[in-house]
Design an enzyme around this catalytic site. Structure first.
Site, PDB file in Angstrom:
ATOM      1  N   PRO A  23     -23.111  31.458  -0.360  1.00  0.00           N
ATOM      2  CA  PRO A  23     -22.628  30.283   0.377  1.00  0.00           C
ATOM      3  C   PRO A  23     -21.304  30.608   1.061  1.00  0.00           C
ATOM      4  CG  PRO A  23     -23.115  29.760  -1.925  1.00  0.00           C
ATOM      5  CD  PRO A  23     -23.110  31.242  -1.805  1.00  0.00           C
ATOM      6  N   MET A  24     -21.194  30.269   2.343  1.00  0.00           N
ATOM      7  CA  MET A  24     -19.940  30.463   3.073  1.00  0.00           C
ATOM      8  C   MET A  24     -19.692  29.237   3.937  1.00  0.00           C
ATOM      9  SD  MET A  24     -20.095  34.508   4.198  1.00  0.00           S
ATOM     10  CE  MET A  24     -21.820  34.443   4.722  1.00  0.00           C
ATOM     11  N   GLN A  79     -25.316  24.772  -3.295  1.00  0.00           N
ATOM     12  CA  GLN A  79     -24.153  25.107  -4.113  1.00  0.00           C
ATOM     13  C   GLN A  79     -23.232  23.896  -4.213  1.00  0.00           C
ATOM     14  OE1 GLN A  79     -20.540  27.524  -3.227  1.00  0.00           O
ATOM     15  NE2 GLN A  79     -21.384  28.924  -4.744  1.00  0.00           N
ATOM     16  N   CYS A 110     -14.448  30.123  -5.385  1.00  0.00           N
ATOM     17  CA  CYS A 110     -13.687  29.931  -4.154  1.00  0.00           C
ATOM     18  C   CYS A 110     -12.189  30.104  -4.404  1.00  0.00           C
ATOM     19  CB  CYS A 110     -13.960  28.535  -3.587  1.00  0.00           C
ATOM     20  SG  CYS A 110     -13.139  28.233  -2.015  1.00  0.00           S
ATOM     21  N   LYS A 150     -21.514  30.964  -9.698  1.00  0.00           N
ATOM     22  CA  LYS A 150     -20.873  32.093  -9.034  1.00  0.00           C
ATOM     23  C   LYS A 150     -19.391  32.046  -9.374  1.00  0.00           C
ATOM     24  CE  LYS A 150     -20.620  34.490  -4.574  1.00  0.00           C
ATOM     25  NZ  LYS A 150     -19.190  34.478  -4.192  1.00  0.00           N
ATOM     26  N   ASN A 212     -21.598  40.886  -6.411  1.00  0.00           N
ATOM     27  CA  ASN A 212     -21.131  40.438  -5.105  1.00  0.00           C
ATOM     28  C   ASN A 212     -19.819  41.139  -4.790  1.00  0.00           C
ATOM     29  OD1 ASN A 212     -19.465  37.521  -3.898  1.00  0.00           O
ATOM     30  ND2 ASN A 212     -20.897  38.732  -2.724  1.00  0.00           N
ATOM     31  N   GLY A 213     -19.679  41.561  -3.533  1.00  0.00           N
ATOM     32  CA  GLY A 213     -18.429  42.177  -3.105  1.00  0.00           C
ATOM     33  C   GLY A 213     -18.632  43.533  -2.475  1.00  0.00           C
ATOM     34  N   GLY A 236     -22.344  38.202   1.247  1.00  0.00           N
ATOM     35  CA  GLY A 236     -21.587  37.208   1.987  1.00  0.00           C
ATOM     36  C   GLY A 236     -21.139  37.752   3.327  1.00  0.00           C
ATOM     37  N   ARG A 237     -19.893  38.266   3.374  1.00  0.00           N
ATOM     38  CA  ARG A 237     -19.317  38.707   4.649  1.00  0.00           C
ATOM     39  C   ARG A 237     -20.122  39.825   5.309  1.00  0.00           C
ATOM     40  NH1 ARG A 237     -13.839  40.740   3.576  1.00  0.00           N
ATOM     41  NH2 ARG A 237     -14.765  41.353   1.591  1.00  0.00           N
TER      42      ARG A 237
END
Length: 380
Positions: A23-24, A79, A110, A150, A212-213, A236-237
Site C-alpha cells: 500500500p502506498m 489496508q 508508516c 505490515k 519488504n525493502g 513498494g517503491r
C-alpha cells in the site's frame, strides 16, 4: 540461479507467485492496481491505499471511494490504519458485515510524522499491550476474513520492536506478517536490513513472513527469498513508474527469467497515457486524472534521454492530448536504458521520529492513547 517459492496462503486465498503490492498513499489506488494486475496476469495480491479506521466508520466520502474495488479484483485487499482498538474493531466488523473486502492488512509500518505523532504506524508496536488489543479486536471482528499486518523493525536502533510484535501477532491469530527491514527513523534511507527478515522468519515459524525493502527488480525479489527464507515479497517503491515489474516477478518466480521486461520508450509512453486515462475515468474528470498522474512522470522516464525542459513540461500537463503530444515529441525508439532499475521515490533517512509526548518512557503504559488519536482522512 532459480528460486522456487511455495504458494502464499492468506487465509482461504492462495497467492502464487507470492508477490504483494505494498500500500502506498496516493499511488496504489484502483487505476494503478489495475495496471499492475494486468501485467501480472491476475497473479499476486494488490493492496489498497491506507484506509483510516475512523474515516471508514464515519463513511467519509473520499474513503468510501478508496475502498471501491473493480469487479476483477480478487481477492479485494484493504489496508487499515488505526490507534484505538474500539475504532479498529468497528471498522473491521463493518468490512466483514458489508462485504467490503476479502482480506484486511493492518498498518504498523508508516513512518510519516502525521501518523507517528498520533502513536500510529511504526510507532505503535512499541506499546505492546496496545498492539495486542488492536490485533485482538481486528481478528475477532473479522470473522472469516484473514487479518495480516505490515511493520518495520522498530522506532530506531534503540527501540527495536519487530520480534516482540511478531510473537504477539502469532498469539492473536494474525495470518501473516510483512516486515520492512528499516526502522521508522530510517524512513526510506540507507539499506534495508534483510537479516532482520530472516530473524523474524526464524522467530515466528508458525505463519508466513513476507520481506519488504529494496526490491527494485525481479532478481532482487528472488535474492531476498534465497537469502532470508521469507515466504514472499512485498514490493513498494520498486514498482513506481514500473507497473510491468509484476510481469517480471511472475516470470522470475515461475522460472522464466528470460521474459524480464525491457520496454522501449514508445511502450512506456503508451503505458503512461493509459495510466493517466484510467485515473481520469476513476476520478470522473480527465483533467484531474492527468494532474494526479503528474507525480508519476519522473518515475516512468527515469533513465531515458529526455531533456529537463521536456520533463518539466510533461509534469505540468492537464489533458490526455497534451500528455500524448508531448510524449510523441520524444525519441520513442529509445531502448530500455542500462541502469534504469534502482531507487525511486523518497530516500531520506536518519530522521527524528515524531512521537506523542512521553511515548518512549514505558512500552507497557498505554495511558493517553484514545480514539482522539485516530486520523480522520484516508490515503496517507
Amino acid at each position: 540461479m532459480s528460486t522456487t517459492a511455495a504458494p502464499l496462503q492468506i487465509g482461504p486465498h492462495t497467492v502464487q507467485p507470492p508477490v504483494v503490492l505494498a500500500p502506498m498513499a496516493g499511488i496504489t489506488n484502483a487505476p494503478f492496481r489495475t495496471l499492475c494486475r494486468e501485467f501480472s496476469g491476475g497473479k499476486g495480491l494488490f493492496v489498497s491505499e491506507m484506509i483510516t479506521t475512523r474515516a471508514l466508520v464515519e463513511r467519509n466520502e473520499k474513503t468510501m471511494q478508496l475502498v471501491h474495488f473493480d469487479e476483477s479484483e480478487k481477492p479485494r485487499s484493504i489496508q487499515l490504519y488505526g490507534v484505538d482498538p474500539a475504532t479498529v474493531g468497528k471498522a473491521v466488523r463493518m468490512i466483514a458485515e458489508e462485504g467490503l473486502a476479502d482480506h484486511i492488512d493492518l498498518n504498523f509500518g508508516c513512518p510519516v510524522p502525521k501518523v507517528t505523532r498520533k502513536g500510529g504506524g511504526s510507532a505503535l508496536p512499541y506499546k505492546r499491550p496496545l498492539l495486542r488489543a488492536i490485533l485482538r479486536e481486528a481478528v475477532s471482528g473479522a470473522g472469516d476474513l484473514p487479518v495480516t499486518m505490515k511493520m518495520r523493525k522498530g522506532i530506531d536502533d534503540d527501540h527495536i520492536t519487530y520480534l516482540d510484535a511478531g510473537r504477539i501477532a502469532v498469539e492473536e491469530g494474525v495470518t501473516a506478517i510483512a516486515l520492512h527491514g528499516r526502522t521508522a527513523a530510517q524512513h526510506y534511507g540507507g539499506t534495508a536490513d534483510w537479516d532482520a527478515i530472516a530473524r523474524l522468519k526464524e522467530h515466528v515459524p508458525e505463519i508466513p513472513v513476507l520481506g519488504n525493502g529494496d526490491i527494485w527488480s525481479a532478481e532482487d525479489a528472488l535474492r531476498m527469498v534465497r537469502e532470508t527464507g521469507c515466504d514472499g515479497v512485498v514490493v513498494g517503491r520498486g514498482c513506481l513508474g514500473r507497473p510491468w515489474l509484476f510481469a517480471d516477478l511472475v516470470a522470475a518466480f515461475e522460472g522464466r527469467t528470460e521474459d524480464i521486461s525491457r520496454p522501449s520508450l514508445r511502450e512506456v509512453a503508451d503505458i503512461m497515457v493509459r495510466h493517466a486515462r484510467l485515473l481520469g475515468e476513476w476520478i470522473g474528470d480527465e483533467s484531474k486524472g492527468v494532474v494526479d498522474f503528474r507525480k508519476h512522470v519522473a518515475w516512468y522516464l527515469k533513465g531515458f534521454a529526455v531533456g529537463s525542459e521536456m520533463r518539466k513540461r510533461l509534469a505540468i500537463t492537464s489533458s490526455l492530448e497534451e500528455l500524448r503530444s508531448g510524449l510523441d515529441e520524444l525519441d520513442l525508439d529509445q531502448a530500455w536504458p542500462v541502469g534504469a532499475d534502482g531507487p525511486r521515490g523518497r530516500t531520506s533517512g536518519n530522521n527524528r521520529v515524531v512521537l506523542p509526548d512521553g511515548w518512549l518512557k514505558d512500552p507497557y503504559d498505554c495511558a493517553g492513547v484514545s480514539e482522539d488519536a485516530e486520523l480522520d482522512t484516508s490515503g496517507g
